[in-house]
Design a protein around this motif. Structure first.
Motif, PDB file in Angstrom:
ATOM      1  N   ARG A  19       0.960  -1.431   0.152  1.00 16.52           N
ATOM      2  CA  ARG A  19      -0.121   0.113  -0.450  1.00 16.52           C
ATOM      3  C   ARG A  19       1.244   1.681   0.086  1.00 16.52           C
ATOM      4  N   LEU A  20       2.309   0.961   0.915  1.00 19.98           N
ATOM      5  CA  LEU A  20       2.465   2.331   0.908  1.00 19.98           C
ATOM      6  C   LEU A  20       3.433   3.123  -0.920  1.00 19.98           C
ATOM      7  N   GLU A  21       4.151   3.579  -0.721  1.00 16.18           N
ATOM      8  CA  GLU A  21       4.373   4.542  -1.917  1.00 16.18           C
ATOM      9  C   GLU A  21       5.589   5.484  -1.901  1.00 16.18           C
ATOM     10  N   GLY A  22       6.464   5.535  -2.458  1.00 18.23           N
ATOM     11  CA  GLY A  22       7.819   6.663  -2.988  1.00 18.23           C
ATOM     12  C   GLY A  22       8.679   6.173  -1.755  1.00 18.23           C
ATOM     13  N   THR A  23       9.011   6.952  -1.029  1.00 17.82           N
ATOM     14  CA  THR A  23      10.682   6.973  -0.692  1.00 17.82           C
ATOM     15  C   THR A  23       9.897   5.905   1.146  1.00 17.82           C
ATOM     16  N   ASP A  24       8.589   6.974   1.360  1.00 16.39           N
ATOM     17  CA  ASP A  24       8.019   5.655   2.702  1.00 16.39           C
ATOM     18  C   ASP A  24       8.557   4.179   2.589  1.00 16.39           C
ATOM     19  N   LEU A  25       9.242   3.733   1.266  1.00 17.90           N
ATOM     20  CA  LEU A  25       9.090   2.155   1.696  1.00 17.90           C
ATOM     21  C   LEU A  25      10.266   2.236   1.502  1.00 17.90           C
ATOM     22  N   ILE A  26      11.535   3.029   2.024  1.00 22.62           N
ATOM     23  CA  ILE A  26      12.792   2.724   2.061  1.00 22.62           C
ATOM     24  C   ILE A  26      13.240   1.363   3.173  1.00 22.62           C
ATOM     25  N   PRO A  27      13.016   1.844   4.400  1.00 18.67           N
ATOM     26  CA  PRO A  27      12.608   1.358   5.221  1.00 18.67           C
ATOM     27  C   PRO A  27      12.772   0.125   5.649  1.00 18.67           C
ATOM     28  N   MET A  28      11.871  -0.208   4.744  1.00 15.74           N
ATOM     29  CA  MET A  28      11.288  -1.851   3.930  1.00 15.74           C
ATOM     30  C   MET A  28      11.970  -2.364   2.929  1.00 15.74           C
ATOM     31  N   MET A  29      13.332  -2.021   2.322  1.00 13.69           N
ATOM     32  CA  MET A  29      14.056  -2.766   1.246  1.00 13.69           C
ATOM     33  C   MET A  29      15.128  -3.446   2.029  1.00 13.69           C
ATOM     34  N   VAL A  31       7.914  -9.804   1.105  1.00 13.62           N
ATOM     35  CA  VAL A  31       7.864  -8.186   1.800  1.00 13.62           C
ATOM     36  C   VAL A  31       8.578  -7.502   1.006  1.00 13.62           C
ATOM     37  N   ARG A  32       9.768  -7.832   0.843  1.00 12.45           N
ATOM     38  CA  ARG A  32      11.220  -6.693  -0.140  1.00 12.45           C
ATOM     39  C   ARG A  32      10.725  -7.080  -1.295  1.00 12.45           C
ATOM     40  N   GLN A  33       9.664  -8.182  -1.854  1.00 18.01           N
ATOM     41  CA  GLN A  33       9.672  -7.821  -2.924  1.00 18.01           C
ATOM     42  C   GLN A  33       8.096  -7.508  -3.685  1.00 18.01           C
ATOM     43  N   ASN A  34       7.395  -7.227  -2.428  1.00 17.23           N
ATOM     44  CA  ASN A  34       6.284  -5.626  -2.664  1.00 17.23           C
ATOM     45  C   ASN A  34       7.224  -4.881  -2.859  1.00 17.23           C
ATOM     46  N   VAL A  35       7.775  -4.427  -1.792  1.00 10.10           N
ATOM     47  CA  VAL A  35       8.300  -3.459  -1.992  1.00 10.10           C
ATOM     48  C   VAL A  35       9.074  -2.927  -3.739  1.00 10.10           C
TER      49      VAL A  35
END
Length: 225
Positions: free
Chosen positions: A124-134, A141-145
């Motif tokens: 659901r998140l987008e953009g830089t909000d996903l950086i910590p999840m990489m 989870v990383r695949q969704n990122v």
């Protein structure tokens, strides 16, 4: 012999009795029905039907001891009551609340203990909000990122330890990074890269160890390259 689904049992396994229910008066109005629409029942579908008929009662269900009641109530309760559910001990409740809250509340769940919650947050998140999840510990989870994050950030994931994550990266990463990923250790990733390369770039892969890559080269490379 009756099965559990034919019976009406509460979350503790006791038989549900309408006469002792606080909402018994709703039965005459057609707003509840034993074994079909009942907030006391342990089956989520029956709880949900009750909430559909009586959304104004959802706020009262947010503190119920049974997680299914809290999760269903979160779908219908007033939104300003939902933030506190992000700390609920049950992951189903946390995610049920998060789906209705503004995106900023999802940031709190990026490190949730439940992979299922983190998977949904990453989708659901987008953009830089996903950086910590990489760098999440769970590959899915990383695949969704990798599916959602801005393409300019994908180079930070091109050496991910998981093959499926790198394949997803290979499908979206900028073309200027294709040659870098052409040396990936997995043949499936290299096939994804080869499918996106120009004929000129593809010529460099004509001697690849994976026959699928060589087949892609044979089909697309310019004979003069």
């Amino acid at each position: 012999m009756k099965t559990d689904i034919d019976e009406s049992l509460d979350w503790q396994g006791n038989e549900v009795r309408c006469e002792s229910c606080r909402y018994a008066c709703l039965k005459q109005e057609g707003r509840c029905e034993l074994r079909r629409a009942c907030v006391q029942d342990r089956y989520a579908l029956r709880i949900d039907r009750f909430s559909v008929y009586n959304p104004e009662l959802a706020n009262a269900g947010l503190d119920h001891p049974y997680f299914e009641v809290r999760a269903v109530a979160a779908k219908y309760a007033d939104v300003f009551h939902l933030p506190r559910l992000l700390d609920d001990p049950d992951d189903t409740v946390r995610w049920s609340a998060a789906q209705r809250l503004p995106t900023r509340y999802l940031l709190r769940l990026r490190n949730d203990v439940s992979r299922e919650v983190r998977i949904r947050v990453a989708a659901r998140l987008e953009g830089t909000d996903l950086i910590p999840m990489m760098k999440d510990e769970d590959y899915y989870v990383r695949q969704n990122v990798a599916r959602s994050i801005a393409t300019y950030l994908l180079p930070f994931m091109l050496r991910d330890e998981d093959t499926e994550v790198r394949r997803t990266v290979a499908q979206r990463i900028g073309r200027e990074w294709l040659m870098t990923m052409a040396a990936d250790r997995d043949g499936g990733v290299r096939v994804q890269i080869a499918a996106r390369m120009s004929p000129e770039q593809l010529a460099w892969m004509r001697h690849d160890s994976d026959w699928r890559v060589r087949y892609e080269v044979a089909n697309r490379v310019d004979a003069e390259c």
